[in-house]
Design a protein around this motif. Structure first.
Motif, PDB file in Angstrom:
ATOM      1  N   GLN A 177      -4.997   5.750   3.370  1.00 19.14           N
ATOM      2  CA  GLN A 177      -5.393   7.048   2.802  1.00 19.14           C
ATOM      3  C   GLN A 177      -4.590   7.347   1.544  1.00 19.14           C
ATOM      4  N   HIS A 178      -3.312   7.026   1.578  1.00 17.19           N
ATOM      5  CA  HIS A 178      -2.463   7.234   0.401  1.00 17.19           C
ATOM      6  C   HIS A 178      -2.943   6.364  -0.759  1.00 17.19           C
ATOM      7  N   ARG A 181      -5.968   7.610  -2.402  1.00 21.58           N
ATOM      8  CA  ARG A 181      -5.772   8.964  -2.936  1.00 21.58           C
ATOM      9  C   ARG A 181      -6.434  10.043  -2.074  1.00 21.58           C
ATOM     10  N   TYR A 182      -6.801   9.700  -0.857  1.00 24.03           N
ATOM     11  CA  TYR A 182      -7.419  10.661   0.059  1.00 24.03           C
ATOM     12  C   TYR A 182      -6.446  11.779   0.428  1.00 24.03           C
ATOM     13  N   HIS A 184      -4.136  13.036  -1.314  1.00 28.61           N
ATOM     14  CA  HIS A 184      -4.061  13.951  -2.450  1.00 28.61           C
ATOM     15  C   HIS A 184      -5.263  14.916  -2.431  1.00 28.61           C
ATOM     16  N   GLU A 189      -0.484  15.475   0.192  1.00 33.23           N
ATOM     17  CA  GLU A 189       0.437  14.618  -0.557  1.00 33.23           C
ATOM     18  C   GLU A 189       1.116  15.418  -1.638  1.00 33.23           C
TER      19      GLU A 189
END
Length: 189
Positions: A177-178, A181-182, A184, A189
């Motif tokens: 996910q990081h 960019r999920y 974010h 995040e």
């Protein structure tokens, strides 16, 4: 690694089909897209043609399946529901204690097969009437036992990550996910 089959019918919703394929493959899973028609080419509700990995009638066995997935879209979900070999496969798969995912209008197929009796599920608003014996949640994603359901197109990423989270560790899901960019996007995040 889980073996996952996703079934495509003419009129499927692109994001509900391809976002889970993308995320699950990034997560290291073996995903096979299966056309329920006579052709590998399947046309979406948005008039985009995709090429499936296999045709339903050409797959000798689904005994290796850990998950069966149904994207929504209209008339895609209705076309899935009219496919008797797929309906029988879903019943047999569930009877073996294996997972099923459906999003948007596709939980209708599970409801009409009575697989949602006594369960909680979500679907695209107005399809609740087809969820026979189910308590509709209105949630973005609902997991109840072996059944995971998603609400609609905007739920596609959350739905896919929720399925992946039932296969790999939460830490691995969060890392993916990081990277995508999920986190974010959802403000974590």
């Amino acid at each position: 690694m889980a073996k996952i089959y996703e079934f495509l019918a003419d009129g499927f919703e692109i994001i509900e089909a391809l976002a889970p394929v993308d995320i699950l493959r990034r997560g290291g899973q073996d995903v096979v897209t299966v056309s329920i028609s006579d052709s590998l080419e399947v046309t979406s509700a948005q008039n985009q043609t995709v090429v499936a990995n296999a045709r339903l009638q050409d797959v000798e066995s689904f005994d290796d399946a850990d998950w069966l997935l149904l994207p929504g879209g209209w008339p895609g979900a209705d076309n899935l529901n009219k496919c008797e070999p797929l309906r029988q496969l879903l019943l047999a798969h569930y009877a073996k204690g294996r997972h099923i995912g459906a999003i948007c209008a596709a939980p209708m197929v599970l409801g009409l097969l009575n697989l949602l009796q006594g369960k909680r599920a979500t679907c695209y608003p107005s399809f609740e009437e087809y969820l026979n014996g189910c308590t509709p949640t209105g949630e973005v994603v609902t997991v109840d036992g072996l059944i995971t359901t998603g609400e609609g197109p905007a739920a596609s990423l959350a739905y896919a990550y929720t399925i992946l989270g039932q296969i790999i560790s939460p830490e691995e899901v969060r890392e993916l996910q990081h990277g995508m960019r999920y986190l974010h996007v959802i403000g974590e995040e």
